[in-house]
Motif scaffolding. Sequence first.
Motif, short mmCIF file in Angstrom:
data_model
loop_
_atom_site.label_atom_id
_atom_site.label_comp_id
_atom_site.label_asym_id
_atom_site.label_seq_id
_atom_site.Cartn_x
_atom_site.Cartn_y
_atom_site.Cartn_z
N PRO A 1 0.52 -1.12 -0.10
CA PRO A 1 0.07 0.00 0.06
C PRO A 1 1.04 1.42 0.04
O PRO A 1 2.02 1.21 0.42
CB PRO A 1 -0.91 -0.11 1.39
N VAL A 2 0.34 2.43 -0.47
CA VAL A 2 1.02 3.69 -0.40
C VAL A 2 0.23 4.51 0.25
O VAL A 2 -1.09 4.66 0.45
CB VAL A 2 0.97 4.38 -1.87
N HIS A 3 0.97 5.36 1.36
CA HIS A 3 0.25 6.31 2.12
C HIS A 3 0.25 7.49 1.19
O HIS A 3 1.07 8.52 1.69
CB HIS A 3 0.77 6.52 3.53
N LEU A 4 -0.57 7.75 0.29
CA LEU A 4 -0.48 8.78 -0.83
C LEU A 4 -0.67 10.25 -0.05
O LEU A 4 -1.83 10.40 0.86
CB LEU A 4 -1.44 8.61 -1.81
N TYR A 5 0.11 11.11 -0.41
CA TYR A 5 -0.04 12.68 0.01
C TYR A 5 0.14 12.65 1.63
O TYR A 5 -0.06 13.89 2.28
CB TYR A 5 -1.42 13.19 -0.30
N GLY A 6 0.58 11.60 2.36
CA GLY A 6 0.71 11.70 3.79
C GLY A 6 -0.59 11.36 4.59
O GLY A 6 -0.57 11.33 5.76
N HIS A 7 -1.53 10.91 3.84
CA HIS A 7 -2.70 10.21 4.53
C HIS A 7 -2.58 8.44 4.63
O HIS A 7 -2.46 7.95 3.77
CB HIS A 7 -4.09 10.41 3.69
N PRO A 8 -2.78 7.90 5.74
CA PRO A 8 -2.53 6.39 6.11
C PRO A 8 -3.48 5.86 4.97
O PRO A 8 -4.79 6.05 5.23
CB PRO A 8 -2.43 6.41 7.37
N ALA A 9 -3.01 4.74 4.41
CA ALA A 9 -3.95 3.80 3.95
C ALA A 9 -4.53 2.78 5.08
O ALA A 9 -4.07 3.26 6.22
CB ALA A 9 -3.14 2.79 2.96
#
Length: 369
Positions: free
Chosen positions: A126-134
């Motif tokens: 998974p990617v924690h995109l933009y700083g928001h946790p998956a």
Amino acid sequence: MTLIPIAQPLLGDEEKQAVLEVIDSGRLAQGPRVQRFEEAFAAMCGVREAVAVSSGTTALMAALLACGIGAGDEVITSPFTFIATANAIVFTGARPVFVDVSESDFNIDPALIEAKITSNTKAILPVHLYGHPADMEQIMRIAGARGLAVIEDASQAHGAAIDRRRTGSFGAGCFSFYATKNMTTAEGGMITTDDPEIARRARLLRDHGETARYHSETLGYNFRMTEIQAAIGLVQLSKLHELNERRRANARFLTENLRSVITPRERPGCRHVYHQYTVRVPSPQGGPTARDALAARLLDAGIQTSVHYPLPVHRQPLYLQMGYRDELPVAERLSDEVLSLPVHPGLTEYDLAAIVKAVNESLPDGGGS
């Protein structure tokens, strides 16, 4: 006209002094400062081990290899990310399998993962995109039930958390310290883990497979971090909480005052650290027309923006050449709509007000909320 930049690394006298001390010491390659940085970063993430490497990309490669991922394996990941996420999988000889993302947080949609699992699936990335946790609770549940490794791409999520549990502490975490990240070493990366065996393998991989000087037991690379990078990193890490709080405050101001665009949301229980503040600008006709028009108007007003990312990975020319033909409608729609606005800690109150004014005046009747 002074431009408000989309990103601004904050490096001051403390970082300069730390670099000078390394130069004066005569020890420039990996050494005691790297070890101290590893220990401090592990403590921040709440894990037992951290392994410093040369970049976020090499962190992903080494973590995948340390988890036993290789030729013939499949790794489930997000298509809506920087291409390095998927490329690291390809470099190991494995195949990325893309799962569409959620509109609410732009991260991989856990509800769609199980349908993509095959007998060749060995990991979820998974990617924690933009700083928001998956949604790591659901991802860890699926991985645990299926016996899959979890490698977190936390390159944009330094200090982000779910119920106070930091990103990088669920699976093997991979961080980037590129110049524009929430904290920087100019270039550099880190692998975090509670598994001492993964850490041991990662350390072998970063340094030519050596267990002792000139004694290689396995094939390895030169993924080492320098003492200069680590010295900067130690100073930056000491400032990370403050820098993240300023990002969060800037994001809160933008969310409270922006109209006519869809602002980012923070999932309950999560701590978003806003590596990027990314809004959505839907176009009635479809495609990126409205988004790109807004970006042009903001640039005219002296506000730099960026699109993260204009093409999902499965639509990149490289992956089309590799035979990918996935239909992932949410990622594809988001790529036409997303626009990142400045949110970095260097913004002033005047800058924030100027951003809000320019956006609201540019889209008085369009977009969403």
